[in-house]
Design a protein around this motif. Structure first.
Motif, PDB file in Angstrom:
ATOM      1  N   UNK A  56     -48.561 -23.037  -1.684  1.00 38.83           N
ATOM      2  CA  UNK A  56     -48.709 -21.723  -1.044  1.00 38.83           C
ATOM      3  C   UNK A  56     -47.631 -20.748  -1.499  1.00 38.83           C
ATOM      4  N   UNK A  57     -46.417 -21.256  -1.740  1.00 38.01           N
ATOM      5  CA  UNK A  57     -45.313 -20.418  -2.189  1.00 38.01           C
ATOM      6  C   UNK A  57     -45.388 -20.109  -3.682  1.00 38.01           C
ATOM      7  N   UNK A  58     -46.291 -20.784  -4.391  1.00 33.71           N
ATOM      8  CA  UNK A  58     -46.416 -20.556  -5.828  1.00 33.71           C
ATOM      9  C   UNK A  58     -45.496 -21.413  -6.670  1.00 33.71           C
ATOM     10  N   UNK A  59     -44.817 -22.384  -6.054  1.00 28.72           N
ATOM     11  CA  UNK A  59     -43.919 -23.254  -6.803  1.00 28.72           C
ATOM     12  C   UNK A  59     -44.661 -24.361  -7.548  1.00 28.72           C
ATOM     13  N   UNK A  60     -45.819 -24.762  -7.010  1.00 27.06           N
ATOM     14  CA  UNK A  60     -46.625 -25.828  -7.615  1.00 27.06           C
ATOM     15  C   UNK A  60     -48.050 -25.357  -7.832  1.00 27.06           C
ATOM     16  N   UNK A  61     -48.721 -26.031  -8.761  1.00 32.64           N
ATOM     17  CA  UNK A  61     -50.171 -25.892  -8.942  1.00 32.64           C
ATOM     18  C   UNK A  61     -50.767 -27.255  -8.631  1.00 32.64           C
ATOM     19  N   UNK A  75     -43.241 -23.309 -11.831  1.00 30.10           N
ATOM     20  CA  UNK A  75     -42.050 -22.534 -12.160  1.00 30.10           C
ATOM     21  C   UNK A  75     -41.287 -23.287 -13.240  1.00 30.10           C
ATOM     22  N   UNK A  76     -40.699 -22.530 -14.155  1.00 27.20           N
ATOM     23  CA  UNK A  76     -39.951 -23.135 -15.254  1.00 27.20           C
ATOM     24  C   UNK A  76     -38.606 -23.660 -14.773  1.00 27.20           C
TER      25      UNK A  76
END
Length: 128
Positions: A56-61, A75-76
């Motif tokens: 949800x935070x965009x840290x993982x897919x 995230x890199x």
């Protein structure tokens, strides 16, 4: 009042990211097993919940594979660690990287190998 979401990953989220940066793609069960290798038992549901928040935070897919999900970091590593370090330098060392390095050196906790690596990094930076 709810706590504002952090731009940087929390310590628990960083643990998950380190695993995913290392393995590339893992299930939440794989991540849980890896986390539990340090002797602190984490419940599967807690790890799965954390990973869902990270999506949800965009840290993982995540992508579905059968009945399970496979997760990858969204995230890199280099950028994330750079942002964490910048935040630390800003908050704890008044924006001064030299104060951070001085603190590390003066702490006496660096090994000779680490000191040599710091010297080498400085030398290489000066040469470029």
């Amino acid at each position: 009042m709810s706590r504002p979401s952090s731009v940087n990953p929390t310590p628990g989220e960083l643990e998950v990211l380190k695993i995913l940066w290392s393995c590339g793609e893992c299930s939440s069960r794989d991540v849980q097993e890896s986390l539990n290798k340090d002797g602190k038992e984490r419940a599967y549901t807690s790890v799965a919940s954390l990973m869902n928040v990270m999506v949800e935070k965009g840290l993982l897919k995540r992508k579905q594979q059968g009945r399970a999900f496979l997760y990858t970091a969204n995230v890199a590593k280099r950028r994330t660690l750079s942002e964490l370090l910048s935040d630390l330098v800003g908050r704890a060392f008044e924006g001064s990287a030299s104060q951070l390095v001085a603190h590390l050196v003066e702490s006496g906790k660096l090994t000779q190998e680490e000191l040599d690596q710091i010297r080498q990094a400085i030398d290489e930076h000066q040469e470029s």
